[in-house]
Design an enzyme around this catalytic site. Sequence first.
Site, short mmCIF file in Angstrom:
data_model
loop_
_atom_site.label_atom_id
_atom_site.label_comp_id
_atom_site.label_asym_id
_atom_site.label_seq_id
_atom_site.Cartn_x
_atom_site.Cartn_y
_atom_site.Cartn_z
N ASP A 1 0.87 -1.19 0.00
CA ASP A 1 0.00 0.00 0.00
C ASP A 1 0.90 1.24 0.00
OD1 ASP A 1 -2.27 1.66 0.17
OD2 ASP A 1 -2.24 1.65 2.35
N SER A 2 0.28 2.39 -0.22
CA SER A 2 1.05 3.64 -0.13
C SER A 2 1.45 3.92 1.31
CB SER A 2 0.20 4.80 -0.64
OG SER A 2 -1.01 4.86 0.11
N TYR B 1 -1.01 8.65 -2.46
CA TYR B 1 -1.25 8.42 -3.88
C TYR B 1 -2.51 9.18 -4.35
CZ TYR B 1 1.95 4.33 -4.08
OH TYR B 1 3.03 3.50 -4.06
N GLY B 2 -3.46 9.36 -3.43
CA GLY B 2 -4.79 9.86 -3.79
C GLY B 2 -4.81 11.10 -4.66
N CYS C 1 -4.53 -1.36 -2.02
CA CYS C 1 -4.71 0.07 -2.26
C CYS C 1 -5.63 0.24 -3.45
CB CYS C 1 -3.34 0.70 -2.56
SG CYS C 1 -3.44 2.44 -3.04
N ASN C 2 -6.76 0.89 -3.23
CA ASN C 2 -7.71 1.11 -4.32
C ASN C 2 -7.15 2.08 -5.36
OD1 ASN C 2 -10.74 0.13 -3.33
ND2 ASN C 2 -9.36 0.60 -1.64
N THR C 3 -6.47 3.12 -4.88
CA THR C 3 -5.96 4.16 -5.78
C THR C 3 -4.99 3.55 -6.80
OG1 THR C 3 -6.10 5.63 -3.88
CG2 THR C 3 -4.94 6.47 -5.79
N CYS D 1 -11.07 2.98 0.15
CA CYS D 1 -9.66 3.28 0.39
C CYS D 1 -9.31 2.45 1.62
CB CYS D 1 -9.46 4.77 0.67
SG CYS D 1 -7.80 5.15 1.31
N THR D 2 -8.23 1.71 1.52
CA THR D 2 -7.91 0.76 2.61
C THR D 2 -7.55 1.47 3.91
OG1 THR D 2 -5.67 0.61 1.71
CG2 THR D 2 -7.25 -1.13 1.09
N HIS D 3 -7.24 2.76 3.83
CA HIS D 3 -6.97 3.50 5.07
C HIS D 3 -8.22 3.70 5.92
CE1 HIS D 3 -3.08 4.55 3.34
NE2 HIS D 3 -2.74 5.11 4.49
N1 DGL Z 1 -4.82 3.27 0.84
C1 DGL Z 1 -4.96 3.83 -0.44
C2 DGL Z 1 -6.24 3.35 -1.12
O1 DGL Z 1 -6.77 2.30 -0.81
C3 DGL Z 1 -4.78 5.30 -0.69
C4 DGL Z 1 -4.15 6.26 0.26
C5 DGL Z 1 -3.34 7.32 -0.46
O2 DGL Z 1 -2.16 7.05 -0.71
O3 DGL Z 1 -3.90 8.38 -0.84
O4 DGL Z 1 -6.73 4.00 -2.00
#
Ligand code: DGL
Length: 271
Positions: free
Chosen positions: A11-12, A43-44, A75-77, A190-192
């Site tokens: 992930d990021s 990453y967003g 990470c979805n992004t 978003c996994t966060h």
């Molecule tokens: N955890 C990441 C996701 O699932 C994104 C967080 C980021 O880097 O902006 O999209």
Amino acid sequence: MTRAPRILVFDSGLGGLTVFRALAAQRPDADYVYAADDLGFPYGPKSEAEVTALVLAALAGLIADHAPDCVVIACNTASTLVLPVLRARWPEIPFVGTVPAIKPAAELSQSRLISVLATPGTVARDYTRDLIEKFAQDCEVTLVGSKYLASLAEAHMRGESVADEEIAREIAPCFVSHDARRTDAIVLACTHYPLLQDFFARLAPWPLRWIDPAPAIARRADHVISDRFPTHAVRDADFVFVFTSGAEPAPRLLKMIERLREKIGRERASA
Ligand code: DGL
């Protein structure tokens, strides 16, 4: 195969730990490398070209160093963008992605008002629009690209105090109400975001379903490796945590990682 599979969870930042938790419960016998691209975070807000370059650069090093049997892009992004590129670059490695859980949300919504809470990158992706087109045509889907939630989740994980108002402001657009109907499902895309679940439950203007796809991703990863690596009990498996910057995790994070290690150990012992 008698050795344990090695799974790289990427992930990021720390959001992928929400997927890692589910994976470790699904496959306590696997070895794990958790990698956070803190050099590239967040990453967003970044362009598609920037995210692609960051993920490719980070994974080139991680795959060379750890030779994973499977890579989970937690990470979805990144997943909504780079999975085809990764599969073309490393055809011998199975990649499992994390994409917005729009299908399950549409399946369970009674009001037909659902929201997708994600990063600005994920809400802008063609991939996300296609999922809506395919699985949620008869729903009113509100896309909410939050600028700050992933960073707030990172701050929370570092033990910094995060104000309720900041979280409430970011999630507010997800709650839509009209014609005696109101949103009844929010996709945590978003996994966060599941790291902030306690805030969400407390600050939601009304109760609804928050959809975290982590258990489904864990089942998918298990399915992908289970032919080559059927589940078996191992005692000496390993868990490695890597920041791409080479930084050491903060004390609170170290404690959490230690708790996760112990949990995995207990699950292994009873596997
Ligand atoms: N955890 C990441 C996701 O699932 C994104 C967080 C980021 O880097 O902006 O999209």
